[in-house]
Design an enzyme around this catalytic site. Structure first.
Site, PDB file in Angstrom:
ATOM      1  N   HIS A 141       0.825  -1.206   0.000  1.00 43.31           N
ATOM      2  CA  HIS A 141       0.000   0.000   0.000  1.00 43.31           C
ATOM      3  C   HIS A 141       0.863   1.262   0.000  1.00 43.31           C
ATOM      4  CE1 HIS A 141      -3.410   2.607   1.260  1.00 43.31           C
ATOM      5  NE2 HIS A 141      -2.484   3.212   1.981  1.00 43.31           N
ATOM      6  N   GLU A 142       1.883   1.293   0.842  1.00 41.13           N
ATOM      7  CA  GLU A 142       2.723   2.495   0.928  1.00 41.13           C
ATOM      8  C   GLU A 142       3.581   2.666  -0.319  1.00 41.13           C
ATOM      9  OE1 GLU A 142       2.075   4.571   3.065  1.00 41.13           O
ATOM     10  OE2 GLU A 142       0.913   3.358   4.450  1.00 41.13           O
ATOM     11  N   HIS A 145       1.604   4.313  -3.008  1.00 41.10           N
ATOM     12  CA  HIS A 145       1.519   5.771  -2.897  1.00 41.10           C
ATOM     13  C   HIS A 145       2.695   6.427  -3.632  1.00 41.10           C
ATOM     14  CE1 HIS A 145      -1.912   6.496  -0.392  1.00 41.10           C
ATOM     15  NE2 HIS A 145      -1.474   5.777   0.613  1.00 41.10           N
ATOM     16  N   GLU A 204      -6.232   6.689  -1.344  1.00 42.34           N
ATOM     17  CA  GLU A 204      -6.101   5.548  -0.442  1.00 42.34           C
ATOM     18  C   GLU A 204      -6.647   4.272  -1.084  1.00 42.34           C
ATOM     19  OE1 GLU A 204      -4.689   5.136   2.614  1.00 42.34           O
ATOM     20  OE2 GLU A 204      -3.828   7.093   2.241  1.00 42.34           O
TER      21      GLU A 204
END
Length: 277
Positions: A141-142, A145, A204
């Site tokens: 997930h990070e 980003h 997100e």
């Protein structure tokens, strides 16, 4: 000639001054010239910050955080972070990234990404991740980003909001009297709740979707991501639940899990391909 033209162009009784027209033209031009496409999802983005500038800002911010927060550099947990981060960064398409995965001694269950490939994970989230697959969910997930350049996108939208505020202020001038401050205050609140926060929730959910693909391509079963977010939802419930979604930069846990389930078939197919390589 310019003066007579601006007198005729009226909206609600307020004249559009040359400075206002210039700002509006700049905003329109920047929007047209700075459109990009997010990887994998194809979502249109506004990027006014170059990759070099973005990475430099991320590096400076990460260095400052590392100086202020205690680090965990040894032990099983630190080694697992490097293992998972290394595998996922190898499949993440971010040219010239200087990947760095740092474990911070902090009991809050959080992780974050800064532009250029800087990822921080707090020790407080490890009881919720539980194992490598759970940690891969967070790291994927990070990393997403960073790959999708969400940091530059947020900075770009901040800049656009500031330009819009300057244009509104110039248009109002001194003619609005006491109501001018009230209008400007309403603009600030409206742009925050109506533009910035919902847009953050879009990022997100996009990072969730991309993160599934990255963890799958790195050889981690993406179906394990559902378990992590269910544990995270249980953690939130014990602490009284999350704030109303329209006031939060993150989607509600139930919406997040539903979106992950919808994206799961593609991620599972990626995982199966990775297993036979």
């Amino acid at each position: 000639m310019i003066e007579s033209t601006t007198r005729d162009m009226r909206t609600g009784g307020l004249g559009l001054r040359p400075l206002t027209l210039l700002l509006m033209t700049c905003i329109f031009s920047l929007t047209l010239l700075s459109c990009a496409t997010a990887p994998e999802t194809g979502r249109r983005q506004l990027l006014l910050v170059s990759p070099v500038e973005e990475a430099q800002l991320g590096l400076q911010a990460f260095q400052q955080i590392k100086q202020q927060q205690p680090l965990v550099t040894r032990g099983k947990e630190a080694a697992m972070l490097q293992q998972v981060g290394g595998r996922i960064s190898q499949v993440a398409p971010l040219p010239n990234a200087r990947w760095e995965f740092v474990l911070f001694k902090d009991e809050s269950p959080n992780a974050f990404a800064l532009p250029g490939g800087k990822v921080g994970v707090n020790t407080g989230i490890l009881p919720i991740t539980k194992d490598e697959a759970g940690l891969a969910t967070v790291i994927g997930h990070e990393v997403a980003h960073a790959v999708a350049r969400h940091g530059a996108e947020r900075m770009s939208h901040d800049l656009l909001v500031q330009l819009g505020g300057a244009g509104l202020s110039a248009a109002l001038g001194n003619e609005a009297g006491a109501s001018r401050d009230l209008i400007m205050q309403a603009y600030g609140i409206g742009s925050q709740l109506g533009v910035m926060l919902p847009y953050s929730r879009t990022q997100e959910l996009e990072a969730d979707e991309l993160g599934l693909l990255y963890m799958a391509r790195a050889g981690y079963d993406p179906r394990e991501a559902i378990g992590f977010w269910q544990r995270f939802a249980a953690y939130n419930a014990k602490r009284g639940g999350a704030p109303a979604e329209f006031l939060s930069t993150h989607p509600l846990d139930q919406r997040r899990i539903a979106a992950l389930e919808q994206a799961m078939p593609r991620a599972v197919a990626e995982y199966e391909r990775a297993r036979v390589r």
